[in-house]
Scaffold this motif. Structure first.
Motif, PDB file in Angstrom:
ATOM      1  N   GLN A 252       1.762 -11.897 -19.634  1.00 35.54           N
ATOM      2  CA  GLN A 252       2.609 -12.969 -19.138  1.00 35.54           C
ATOM      3  C   GLN A 252       3.146 -12.699 -17.731  1.00 35.54           C
ATOM      4  N   ALA A 253       3.167 -11.436 -17.339  1.00 33.98           N
ATOM      5  CA  ALA A 253       3.822 -11.069 -16.082  1.00 33.98           C
ATOM      6  C   ALA A 253       2.968 -11.450 -14.886  1.00 33.98           C
ATOM      7  N   GLN A 254       3.625 -12.020 -13.894  1.00 31.81           N
ATOM      8  CA  GLN A 254       3.003 -12.300 -12.600  1.00 31.81           C
ATOM      9  C   GLN A 254       3.612 -11.421 -11.505  1.00 31.81           C
ATOM     10  N   HIS A 255       4.203 -10.304 -11.950  1.00 33.66           N
ATOM     11  CA  HIS A 255       4.907  -9.418 -11.047  1.00 33.66           C
ATOM     12  C   HIS A 255       4.518  -7.970 -11.373  1.00 33.66           C
ATOM     13  N   PRO A 256       4.763  -7.036 -10.448  1.00 29.60           N
ATOM     14  CA  PRO A 256       4.430  -5.629 -10.728  1.00 29.60           C
ATOM     15  C   PRO A 256       5.207  -5.103 -11.929  1.00 29.60           C
ATOM     16  N   GLY A 268      -2.917  -1.827 -16.445  1.00 25.80           N
ATOM     17  CA  GLY A 268      -2.194  -2.938 -15.836  1.00 25.80           C
ATOM     18  C   GLY A 268      -0.957  -2.552 -15.082  1.00 25.80           C
ATOM     19  N   PRO A 269      -0.195  -1.505 -15.483  1.00 26.44           N
ATOM     20  CA  PRO A 269       1.018  -1.157 -14.740  1.00 26.44           C
ATOM     21  C   PRO A 269       0.691  -0.657 -13.334  1.00 26.44           C
ATOM     22  N   LEU A 270       1.642  -0.884 -12.419  1.00 30.34           N
ATOM     23  CA  LEU A 270       1.488  -0.402 -11.054  1.00 30.34           C
ATOM     24  C   LEU A 270       1.773   1.092 -10.964  1.00 30.34           C
ATOM     25  N   VAL A 271       2.865   1.521 -11.575  1.00 28.67           N
ATOM     26  CA  VAL A 271       3.309   2.898 -11.473  1.00 28.67           C
ATOM     27  C   VAL A 271       3.763   3.369 -12.843  1.00 28.67           C
ATOM     28  N   GLN A 314      -4.066  -1.235  -8.694  1.00 26.71           N
ATOM     29  CA  GLN A 314      -2.904  -2.119  -8.667  1.00 26.71           C
ATOM     30  C   GLN A 314      -2.229  -2.087  -7.303  1.00 26.71           C
ATOM     31  N   ALA A 315      -2.257  -0.909  -6.643  1.00 22.92           N
ATOM     32  CA  ALA A 315      -1.680  -0.835  -5.307  1.00 22.92           C
ATOM     33  C   ALA A 315      -2.434  -1.739  -4.329  1.00 22.92           C
ATOM     34  N   GLU A 316      -3.756  -1.813  -4.480  1.00 21.51           N
ATOM     35  CA  GLU A 316      -4.533  -2.727  -3.643  1.00 21.51           C
ATOM     36  C   GLU A 316      -4.227  -4.191  -4.009  1.00 21.51           C
ATOM     37  N   ARG A 317      -4.016  -4.427  -5.302  1.00 15.44           N
ATOM     38  CA  ARG A 317      -3.693  -5.806  -5.747  1.00 15.44           C
ATOM     39  C   ARG A 317      -2.390  -6.285  -5.141  1.00 15.44           C
ATOM     40  N   TRP A 318      -1.377  -5.408  -5.127  1.00 18.97           N
ATOM     41  CA  TRP A 318      -0.064  -5.794  -4.616  1.00 18.97           C
ATOM     42  C   TRP A 318       0.112  -5.422  -3.141  1.00 18.97           C
ATOM     43  N   GLN A 319      -0.990  -5.022  -2.501  1.00 20.47           N
ATOM     44  CA  GLN A 319      -1.022  -4.779  -1.057  1.00 20.47           C
ATOM     45  C   GLN A 319       0.059  -3.776  -0.619  1.00 20.47           C
ATOM     46  N   ILE A 320       0.010  -2.604  -1.242  1.00 21.43           N
ATOM     47  CA  ILE A 320       0.964  -1.541  -0.924  1.00 21.43           C
ATOM     48  C   ILE A 320       0.250  -0.524  -0.035  1.00 21.43           C
ATOM     49  N   PRO A 321       0.652  -0.378   1.217  1.00 22.89           N
ATOM     50  CA  PRO A 321      -0.018   0.593   2.106  1.00 22.89           C
ATOM     51  C   PRO A 321       0.420   2.018   1.779  1.00 22.89           C
ATOM     52  N   ASP A 322      -0.350   2.968   2.294  1.00 23.83           N
ATOM     53  CA  ASP A 322      -0.034   4.380   2.047  1.00 23.83           C
ATOM     54  C   ASP A 322       1.303   4.777   2.664  1.00 23.83           C
ATOM     55  N   SER A 323       1.708   4.108   3.716  1.00 21.57           N
ATOM     56  CA  SER A 323       2.960   4.475   4.382  1.00 21.57           C
ATOM     57  C   SER A 323       4.181   4.231   3.508  1.00 21.57           C
ATOM     58  N   ARG A 324       4.043   3.418   2.459  1.00 22.76           N
ATOM     59  CA  ARG A 324       5.191   3.114   1.596  1.00 22.76           C
ATOM     60  C   ARG A 324       5.206   3.942   0.321  1.00 22.76           C
ATOM     61  N   LEU A 325       4.304   4.907   0.195  1.00 23.32           N
ATOM     62  CA  LEU A 325       4.280   5.719  -1.023  1.00 23.32           C
ATOM     63  C   LEU A 325       5.420   6.728  -0.989  1.00 23.32           C
ATOM     64  N   PRO A 326       6.210   6.841  -2.075  1.00 23.19           N
ATOM     65  CA  PRO A 326       7.294   7.834  -2.121  1.00 23.19           C
ATOM     66  C   PRO A 326       6.738   9.248  -2.043  1.00 23.19           C
TER      67      PRO A 326
END
Length: 617
Positions: A252-256, A268-271, A314-326
């Protein structure tokens, strides 16, 4: 019964008693020397993090040596009744009655509560080491002194930090999962979430049935992130574990979606937020070994922050660049580039290629320098050889001039005689013909002398000609016959069969023979003996070579026989040491070998040359 039989019976009885004593004593000694550790886990089902924890725990205890590890699963979540707990405690008491554990390791809050409640029934006073327990629950339990271990402090701030770092545009964090006390590991999230509501809007859906949770998830606005707890069950429906609930939420989720179960990553989970279970296992094993040694522990509270495990898809799906990785993020399902996967191999290969390229360039340069040096040395050798020929030829100027005088005088006499014969009446043609024959003979003799001198002085270093070696020896002997007469030296020949063909430069090999024979003449002159003889010998050598020897009755070579053919080495006061060195260079250039020997009453110089292919077979 006879005395002998009675003696045998008593011996057998004594041996049996000793066997029983030893059999009973050995286990006691083994149990006393070994370390018995009992591991109590809340349930048999294990996620990925727990598998890592138990695997490292077993390994650390085995590395310590002399440890016997027992493992019991309590299954308290499957069977939450008090009667089950009491029966389980009685069963453990009876099971380990004869092998009581020295140390008990418990994992999780449920196993810790069970041990605290029933430890007086089972093994009172035995050291208990706990792990994977919440710091809030441990503080509330008021544990006795022999309960020691490490606790987890799963701060909600860690979750918020990961969310805001990965997804800076997040405005709402939605909590899903079981309502406390069903969610045993996160009983404190509600209080911490309220404290952080000013940084992020927190929506707690853990108190709602699954159908309502799914409805709320469908209505979530943009900028929302879901944190799903996995140890969950829907109270409004049949029992359903976290993995199934998670899939329902993901549908049902349309969010990370963020989870705290590494085993669900890739579904399916992002993290997945996880503790460092390997390090926790090592610390737990160390505490258990200290407790066995009688050392006191403490209720240490370690702030073990979550380690983000990122699903790269999932990181590619939500367009998360490497610079934002903790910091400390570990990628999963990531296909590294060739440079990332084989960086050191590529560097090593490039370095090897560069070294090989440098080596090849160095070899090419060295080869060119060597080729230039060889060409220069050949040119110098050619010039020195030419000078040597000229110097050698100058020796014969006077002798050849004297030799030419004879045919020239004979020609003059025959010409005068022919004129006389022509004046007769009638002319004496028979005598005239004989006179002309004499003139022709003397002319050819003078021509031969001139040709020999011209050949000696002509520079021809590259032309190779098939030559019968005996023909060349005879030619040189004929050329040097005048010098031999002047020096009063007898030259003999002892030649092998004709037809021994060699491919040579005629002028150069002629010069070699001249140099060797002149060197022998000089040795004879220095000796001043009565026997003044030089013998030229030719013979087959090793079936595919011809050997030429110059044998003289001179002084020999004394102690310098090995250095005769070195450049600038000479035993003659007036010599410069180049004649024999040039001869050796010429022989070697023709594929041959030259050497010198001493003999009784003189010396020998020999050299060998390869026969022309096909003529020695």
């Amino acid at each position: 019964m006879s005395v002998r039989l009675m003696h045998r019976f008593l011996n057998t009885l004594i041996w049996l008693m000793l066997a029983f004593v030893v059999a009973g004593y050995l286990p006691t000694v083994h149990a006393a020397d070994g370390k018995r550790i009992l591991l109590l886990t809340p349930e048999s089902r294990r996620d990925q993090g727990l598998q890592e924890f138990y695997g490292q725990l077993h390994q650390s205890l085995e590395e310590a040596g002399n440890v016997t590890l027992y493992h019991e699963s309590l299954d308290l979540q499957e069977f939450p009744h008090e009667t089950y707990r009491q029966n389980l405690a009685r069963w453990f008491r009876d099971k380990y009655k004869n092998v009581p554990p020295d140390v008990i390791i418990v994992t999780g809050q449920q196993a810790l509560r069970f041990s605290l409640q029933y430890e007086k029934w089972m093994w009172p006073g035995t050291p208990v080491v706990f792990s994977l327990a919440s710091d809030v629950d441990v503080i509330q339990m008021n544990l006795p002194p022999h309960f020691n271990g490490k606790v987890l402090r799963a701060n909600f701030s860690n979750v918020v930090h990961v969310v805001k770092t990965l997804l800076p545009g997040t405005k709402r964090l939605v909590l899903t999962g079981s309502v406390p006390p069903g969610e045993l590991n996160r009983t404190f999230f509600r209080q911490q979430a309220l404290q952080m509501s000013d940084e992020l809007s927190i929506q707690d859906l853990r108190h709602l049935p699954l159908a309502d949770v799914l409805e709320e998830i469908r209505k979530l606005p943009a900028g929302s992130v879901i944190f799903q707890g996995l140890q969950s069950a829907d109270r409004a429906s049949a029992r359903q574990y976290g993995a199934d609930l998670l899939q329902a939420v993901l549908a049902q989720a349309q969010h990370p979606v963020i989870v705290d179960e590494p085993g669900q990553l890739g579904k399916g989970p992002l993290v997945a937020l996880s503790f460092d279970f390997s390090e926790l296992a090592k610390e737990t094993a160390a505490l258990a070994l200290k407790a066995k040694a009688g050392k006191e522990g403490s209720h240490d509270l370690i702030s073990s922050g979550f380690i983000p495990l990122l699903d790269n898809h999932q990181a590619e799906r939500w367009q998360i660049p490497d610079s934002r990785l903790p910091a400390g993020t570990q990628r999963r399902f990531y296909t590294p580039t060739i440079w990332e996967a084989y960086r050191w191999y590529l560097i090593a290969a490039f370095a090897t290629f560069l070294l090989l390229l440098i080596a090849v360039i160095a070899l090419v340069i060295e080869r060119r320098l060597h080729s230039s040096a060889v060409d220069a040395s050949r040119q110098v050798l050619s010039q020195i050889t030419q000078m040597n020929r000229k110097m050698t030829a100058s020796i014969y100027n006077e002798a050849i001039g004297h030799e030419l005088m004879q045919p020239l005088a004979a020609i003059l006499s025959n010409v005068e005689a022919a004129m006389i014969f022509l004046k007769r009446e009638p002319p004496a043609y028979d005598l005239l013909h004989e006179t002309l024959q004499n003139i022709r003979r003397d002319n050819l003799r003078a021509d031969e002398l001139i040709r020999n001198m011209k050949g000696l002085l002509t520079k021809s270093d590259t032309e190779l000609t098939p030559v019968d070696i005996n023909w060349l020896v005879r030619k040189v002997l004929n050329f040097l016959s005048i010098e031999a007469k002047v020096r009063r030296i007898q030259i003999r020949d002892n030649l092998g069969p004709d037809g021994m063909l060699v491919s040579i430069n005629i002028v150069q090999l002629q010069q070699v023979l001249v140099n060797l024979i002149l060197n022998s003449m000089d040795a004879i002159d220095r000796k001043k003996g009565k026997e003044r003889v030089i013998t030229l010998e030719t013979s087959l050598y090793a079936s595919d070579q011809v050997r030429i020897s110059v044998v003289d009755t001179g002084t020999g070579f004394d102690q310098g026989v090995e250095r005769v053919f070195e450049s600038f080495f000479t035993t003659k006061p007036e010599g410069v040491g180049l004649g024999l060195w040039i001869s050796a260079s010429i022989v070697q250039a023709h594929g041959g070998h030259i050497w010198a020997e001493n003999r009784l009453g003189g010396g020998i110089m020999r050299f060998k040359l390869p026969l022309l292919r096909g003529h020695h077979e």
